[in-house]
Design a protein around this motif. Structure first.
Motif, mmCIF file in Angstrom:
data_model
loop_
_atom_site.group_PDB
_atom_site.id
_atom_site.type_symbol
_atom_site.label_atom_id
_atom_site.label_comp_id
_atom_site.label_asym_id
_atom_site.label_seq_id
_atom_site.Cartn_x
_atom_site.Cartn_y
_atom_site.Cartn_z
ATOM 1 N N ILE A 180 71.376 48.145 15.411
ATOM 2 C CA ILE A 180 72.560 48.383 15.078
ATOM 3 C C ILE A 180 74.170 47.871 16.176
ATOM 4 N N PHE A 181 73.877 47.609 16.581
ATOM 5 C CA PHE A 181 74.934 46.942 17.825
ATOM 6 C C PHE A 181 74.959 45.252 17.213
ATOM 7 N N TYR A 182 74.144 45.334 17.189
ATOM 8 C CA TYR A 182 73.709 43.934 16.047
ATOM 9 C C TYR A 182 74.900 43.681 14.822
ATOM 10 N N GLU A 183 75.297 44.773 14.207
ATOM 11 C CA GLU A 183 75.181 44.270 13.195
ATOM 12 C C GLU A 183 76.349 45.211 12.972
ATOM 13 N N GLU A 184 77.031 46.019 14.193
ATOM 14 C CA GLU A 184 78.251 45.759 14.078
ATOM 15 C C GLU A 184 79.683 45.532 14.678
ATOM 16 N N CYS A 185 79.083 44.188 15.756
ATOM 17 C CA CYS A 185 78.971 43.089 16.439
ATOM 18 C C CYS A 185 79.397 42.050 15.467
ATOM 19 N N ILE A 186 78.593 41.235 14.122
ATOM 20 C CA ILE A 186 78.748 40.963 13.669
ATOM 21 C C ILE A 186 80.222 41.720 12.557
ATOM 22 N N LEU A 187 79.891 42.711 11.824
ATOM 23 C CA LEU A 187 80.755 43.154 10.927
ATOM 24 C C LEU A 187 82.117 42.771 11.200
ATOM 25 N N SER A 188 82.504 43.345 12.974
ATOM 26 C CA SER A 188 83.799 43.164 13.452
ATOM 27 C C SER A 188 83.995 41.328 13.916
ATOM 28 N N LEU A 189 83.819 40.711 13.808
ATOM 29 C CA LEU A 189 83.320 39.118 13.738
ATOM 30 C C LEU A 189 84.472 39.148 12.065
ATOM 31 N N ASP A 190 83.549 39.381 11.548
ATOM 32 C CA ASP A 190 83.835 39.251 10.144
ATOM 33 C C ASP A 190 84.812 39.532 9.290
ATOM 34 N N GLU A 191 85.609 41.178 9.811
ATOM 35 C CA GLU A 191 86.765 41.868 9.828
ATOM 36 C C GLU A 191 87.894 40.484 10.607
ATOM 37 N N SER A 192 87.695 40.285 12.050
ATOM 38 C CA SER A 192 88.910 39.630 12.783
ATOM 39 C C SER A 192 88.658 38.525 11.926
ATOM 40 N N SER A 193 88.230 37.804 10.707
ATOM 41 C CA SER A 193 88.607 36.473 10.903
ATOM 42 C C SER A 193 89.321 37.015 9.242
ATOM 43 N N ALA A 194 88.994 38.241 8.567
ATOM 44 C CA ALA A 194 89.553 38.667 7.127
ATOM 45 C C ALA A 194 90.724 38.804 7.852
ATOM 46 N N SER A 195 91.560 39.198 8.317
ATOM 47 C CA SER A 195 92.407 39.771 9.370
ATOM 48 C C SER A 195 93.503 38.703 9.991
ATOM 49 N N LYS A 196 93.105 37.573 9.662
ATOM 50 C CA LYS A 196 93.326 36.294 10.065
ATOM 51 C C LYS A 196 93.802 35.627 9.021
ATOM 52 N N HIS A 197 92.883 35.656 7.729
ATOM 53 C CA HIS A 197 93.610 35.319 6.561
ATOM 54 C C HIS A 197 94.298 36.242 5.508
ATOM 55 N N GLY A 198 95.277 37.332 6.708
ATOM 56 C CA GLY A 198 96.057 38.265 5.631
ATOM 57 C C GLY A 198 95.310 39.091 4.941
ATOM 58 N N SER A 199 93.682 39.595 4.910
ATOM 59 C CA SER A 199 93.198 40.488 4.613
ATOM 60 C C SER A 199 92.923 42.131 5.780
ATOM 61 N N THR A 200 92.753 43.309 4.837
ATOM 62 C CA THR A 200 92.684 43.652 5.856
ATOM 63 C C THR A 200 91.714 44.846 5.022
ATOM 64 N N SER A 201 90.519 44.896 4.068
ATOM 65 C CA SER A 201 89.641 45.379 3.582
ATOM 66 C C SER A 201 88.583 44.166 3.911
ATOM 67 N N ASN A 202 86.676 45.391 3.280
ATOM 68 C CA ASN A 202 86.337 44.252 3.840
ATOM 69 C C ASN A 202 85.683 43.846 2.720
ATOM 70 N N LYS A 203 84.414 42.960 2.102
ATOM 71 C CA LYS A 203 84.113 42.825 0.978
ATOM 72 C C LYS A 203 83.088 44.243 -0.633
ATOM 73 N N ASP A 204 83.827 45.249 0.571
ATOM 74 C CA ASP A 204 83.033 46.500 -0.723
ATOM 75 C C ASP A 204 84.631 47.143 -0.497
ATOM 76 N N GLY A 205 85.881 46.758 -0.043
ATOM 77 C CA GLY A 205 86.967 47.736 -0.232
ATOM 78 C C GLY A 205 87.324 48.448 0.779
#
Length: 423
Positions: A81-106
């Motif tokens: 569970i912790f690993y999945e949350e860490c990966i999600l945090s990485l994805d969200e960090s990457s998305a925020s750098k490109h101007g997105s504030t939502s994940n793939k589910d919106g």
């Protein structure tokens, strides 16, 4: 736990899981596998490489490797569970750098919920799966390979007879299973069931009582047994468990916690569970599921049973951790022989259904004729039986006798006419 270094290792992982899930805590988690790992390496890794590191870590903290520490099962689940949350945090960090504030589910990142550490116990209504399923309905011959039948050994507690005969799955003398034997016994039951599925009929070559006792003396786990047969699959959801049951056969739960009060409520035979394991994890062989008025339930094979009075036990989805950690063999087991020889191996790669034929006319070379002769010390026409086996899928085999041998001048081949031995 008697080993202080192992205790420190597990506690250190637990402390890491208390941190915020981000790239730094992901690095800390991976350093339990590769201490020299750097942040740049973690950030530049592919998802496949990260998953590989996680798999190594989970192998080291697998509950089967820490049988005397009941808290490891929860730790094992929390790491995922912790690993999945860490990966999600990485994805969200990457998305925020490109101007997105939502994940793939919106969903805004701040509102993403942490996953629960246990399976839902509600009814899983899905068109993909039937309301009920049993491996014994799908493969009727499997039951004869893993269910004990009336035999020669009188039990101490009652007048029932329990089997130690070759014709059925073995049990230790007098039906006594120590807690060290349970994981080995259940693992081999699963292997024998899968072997019968690969073989296409009840097996007659399997692990004996001596094998079970010897493996238990080495404290072998379900994971260890499955690895010996080609690897272990971890089934991480109810849907995945159902799919495995339908496609491949029985599976083994290693996380079910046997409670005394629950045992009393079940009102099952006194050999359905090992009472030595009350209060701790008890391996169970799951052979299907059904729908009850209270929700879906797994169909569980009693520990010791008789084919004439077999009653599967129903245990609700999620009850007492039954589906928290479920294992299955990685291999189809079709590379293993499931009946004793002597063997004559032949290439049946172009004829998948050859085992359904009562008679066969097999063309063979002269060198193969010599091999066949070694299977029949009394001579070709002695009436002795032998086993014809696929040279690749050795589970595909059958017992035959020779009806005739002839030489074909036109094709310059020997032909051996055989028929199934049904004795």
């Amino acid at each position: 736990m008697s080993d202080p270094f192992r205790q420190y290792f597990l506690e250190s992982i637990q402390n890491t899981l208390r941190q915020e899930a981000n790239h730094e805590s992901l690095l800390a988690l991976f350093r339990f596998v590769t201490p020299s790992l750097t942040m740049d390496q973690v950030l530049s890794m592919s998802q496949k490489e990260r998953n590989k590191l996680l798999k190594v870590l989970k192998t080291r903290i697998h509950p089967d490797k820490h049988p005397n520490d009941s808290s490891v099962t929860q730790l094992f689940q929390n790491v995922q569970i912790f690993y999945e949350e860490c990966i999600l945090s990485l994805d969200e960090s990457s998305a925020s750098k490109h101007g997105s504030t939502s994940n793939k589910d919106g969903v805004p990142p701040s509102k993403r919920k942490r996953k629960a550490s246990h399976h839902s116990v509600q009814v899983v209504a899905s068109k993909k799966f039937p309301q009920s399923f049993s491996c014994y309905d799908q493969w009727p011959h499997v039951q004869k390979s893993i269910v004990t039948v009336q035999g020669e050994v009188a039990d101490d507690d009652d007048d029932e007879l329990l089997s130690r005969e070759i014709m059925s799955h073995p049990i230790p003398p007098n039906g006594k299973l120590t807690k060290e034997m349970v994981p080995v016994y259940q693992a081999y039951k699963c292997i024998h069931a899968r072997g019968a599925i690969a073989h296409g009929k009840p097996i007659s070559l399997y692990k004996t009582n001596v094998d079970i006792i010897e493996a238990s003396k080495k404290n072998q786990t379900v994971h260890d047994i499955f690895d010996d047969y080609g690897g272990t699959k971890e089934l991480d959801s109810i849907e995945v468990i159902k799919e495995e049951l339908i496609q491949c056969g029985p599976v083994v739960s290693t996380s079910f916690r046997l409670l005394d009060i629950y045992l009393e409520q079940l009102q099952v035979g006194n050999k359905a569970f090992a009472k030595d394991l009350i209060g701790s994890c008890h391996e169970l062989l799951i052979v299907g599921w059904c729908l009850t008025p209270y929700g879906e339930a797994w169909l569980v094979q009693p520990l010791v049973d008789k084919i004439s009075t077999l009653q599967l036990i129903r245990i609700g989805f999620g009850q007492f951790g039954i589906d928290d950690l479920v294992l299955a063999p990685e291999s189809s087991l079709d590379h293993i022989s499931w009946q004793p020889g002597p063997y004559f191996d032949y290439d049946f790669s172009d004829v998948e259904n050859w085992r359904e034929w009562n008679e066969m006319d097999i063309p063979i070379l002269e060198k193969d004729l010599k091999k066949l002769a070694l299977c029949l010390p009394g001579g070709f026409m002695s009436g002795q039986s032998f086993v014809i086996r696929d040279e690749v899928k050795k589970a595909h085999s059958g017992s035959y006798k020779i009806k005739n041998i002839r030489w074909e001048e036109n094709t310059m081949e020997w032909f051996v006419q055989v028929y199934q031995n049904k004795d």
